[in-house]
Write a protein that holds these residues in place. Structure first.
Motif, PDB file in Angstrom:
ATOM      1  N   ALA A   5       0.835  -1.207   0.000  1.00 28.06           N
ATOM      2  CA  ALA A   5       0.000   0.000   0.000  1.00 28.06           C
ATOM      3  C   ALA A   5       0.871   1.260   0.000  1.00 28.06           C
ATOM      4  N   ASP A   6       1.962   1.262   0.766  1.00 33.17           N
ATOM      5  CA  ASP A   6       2.867   2.409   0.777  1.00 33.17           C
ATOM      6  C   ASP A   6       3.530   2.578  -0.587  1.00 33.17           C
ATOM      7  N   ILE A   7       3.963   1.480  -1.164  1.00 30.88           N
ATOM      8  CA  ILE A   7       4.600   1.525  -2.485  1.00 30.88           C
ATOM      9  C   ILE A   7       3.593   2.017  -3.520  1.00 30.88           C
ATOM     10  N   PHE A   8       2.371   1.541  -3.428  1.00 29.12           N
ATOM     11  CA  PHE A   8       1.332   1.972  -4.359  1.00 29.12           C
ATOM     12  C   PHE A   8       1.142   3.481  -4.268  1.00 29.12           C
ATOM     13  N   ARG A   9       1.004   3.998  -3.049  1.00 24.84           N
ATOM     14  CA  ARG A   9       0.783   5.447  -2.873  1.00 24.84           C
ATOM     15  C   ARG A   9       1.958   6.251  -3.440  1.00 24.84           C
ATOM     16  N   LYS A  10       3.152   5.753  -3.255  1.00 24.89           N
ATOM     17  CA  LYS A  10       4.327   6.492  -3.695  1.00 24.89           C
ATOM     18  C   LYS A  10       4.502   6.484  -5.224  1.00 24.89           C
ATOM     19  N   TYR A  11       4.243   5.342  -5.865  1.00 27.68           N
ATOM     20  CA  TYR A  11       4.569   5.186  -7.288  1.00 27.68           C
ATOM     21  C   TYR A  11       3.372   5.184  -8.232  1.00 27.68           C
ATOM     22  N   GLN A  12       2.189   5.072  -7.726  1.00 22.11           N
ATOM     23  CA  GLN A  12       1.001   4.894  -8.567  1.00 22.11           C
ATOM     24  C   GLN A  12       0.838   5.995  -9.615  1.00 22.11           C
ATOM     25  N   SER A  13       0.965   7.246  -9.226  1.00 17.29           N
ATOM     26  CA  SER A  13       0.725   8.354 -10.146  1.00 17.29           C
ATOM     27  C   SER A  13       1.764   8.391 -11.274  1.00 17.29           C
ATOM     28  N   PHE A  37       0.901  -3.983  -9.777  1.00 18.02           N
ATOM     29  CA  PHE A  37       0.817  -4.025  -8.314  1.00 18.02           C
ATOM     30  C   PHE A  37       0.325  -5.385  -7.811  1.00 18.02           C
ATOM     31  N   TYR A  38      -0.419  -6.075  -8.622  1.00 24.98           N
ATOM     32  CA  TYR A  38      -0.792  -7.448  -8.253  1.00 24.98           C
ATOM     33  C   TYR A  38       0.465  -8.321  -8.188  1.00 24.98           C
ATOM     34  N   LYS A  39       1.320  -8.187  -9.200  1.00 25.99           N
ATOM     35  CA  LYS A  39       2.568  -8.964  -9.206  1.00 25.99           C
ATOM     36  C   LYS A  39       3.436  -8.603  -7.998  1.00 25.99           C
ATOM     37  N   LEU A  40       3.427  -7.318  -7.635  1.00 28.04           N
ATOM     38  CA  LEU A  40       4.179  -6.903  -6.466  1.00 28.04           C
ATOM     39  C   LEU A  40       3.625  -7.563  -5.208  1.00 28.04           C
TER      40      LEU A  40
END
Length: 181
Positions: A5-13, A37-40
């Motif tokens: 979730a932290d990685i998603f927030r940081k890199y998603q955009s 992100f599923y693979k992550l």
């Protein structure tokens, strides 16, 4: 920062922008982003540690984009009319050409079809024309051609498909003028 979730927030955009510039639709971009992100989330950090999460994310995104294009291309290439009516005019032209009954009308039709076929075949690249002639006019199998030329069967199938698409377009006018009622 091992939490997805932290990685998603940081890199998603930024990752979404990267993907969006490389795919035709917003939906494709969303699908690819979700898959990254599923693979992550499925990645076992203990077994396969990632040294640079940013590099890993962009690498997976590039691979997903490539896979998406490859899959789309395979779907397009795999189109060979399943509905027989789509190719009915090609079959009717073939039946007319091979018809052994001799009448002035059928002889005239055959000559017109052969003339148009020869012109249409001459418009094709050499390898497409050759594979069409070998398989359709000479009855040689793809396997035999592959064995003698060293060209993979899938490449031969692809070349023939392009030839058939071209011939279908070119001969459709003739079909409409001469054979349809």
């Amino acid at each position: 920062m091992n939490d997805v979730a932290d990685i998603f927030r940081k890199y998603q955009s930024k990752l979404n922008g990267f993907i969006t510039r490389r795919v035709p639709t917003k939906e494709d971009a969303e699908d690819i982003l979700q898959e990254v992100f599923y693979k992550l989330s499925r990645l076992d950090q203990q077994k396969d540690p990632v040294l640079s999460i940013s590099s890993w994310l962009y690498s997976v995104a590039r691979n997903q984009i490539t896979d998406k294009y490859r899959k789309k291309r395979e779907e397009e290439l795999s189109y060979y009319p399943e509905n027989e009516s789509d190719d009915s005019f090609i079959r009717e032209l073939t039946v007319t050409i091979l018809d052994e009954s001799a009448s002035p009308e059928t002889d005239y039709l055959k000559s017109l079809i052969w003339e148009e076929l020869e012109v249409a075949l001459s418009e094709l690249p050499e390898e497409q024309r050759l594979i069409f002639e070998l398989t359709e006019l000479q009855g040689i199998s793809f396997k035999e051609i592959a064995d003698s030329t060293g060209v993979p069967v899938n490449t031969l199938l692809s070349r023939k498909r392009y030839a058939v698409v071209h011939l279908r377009k070119r001969l459709y006018v003739l079909y409409n003028e001469l054979l349809s009622e």
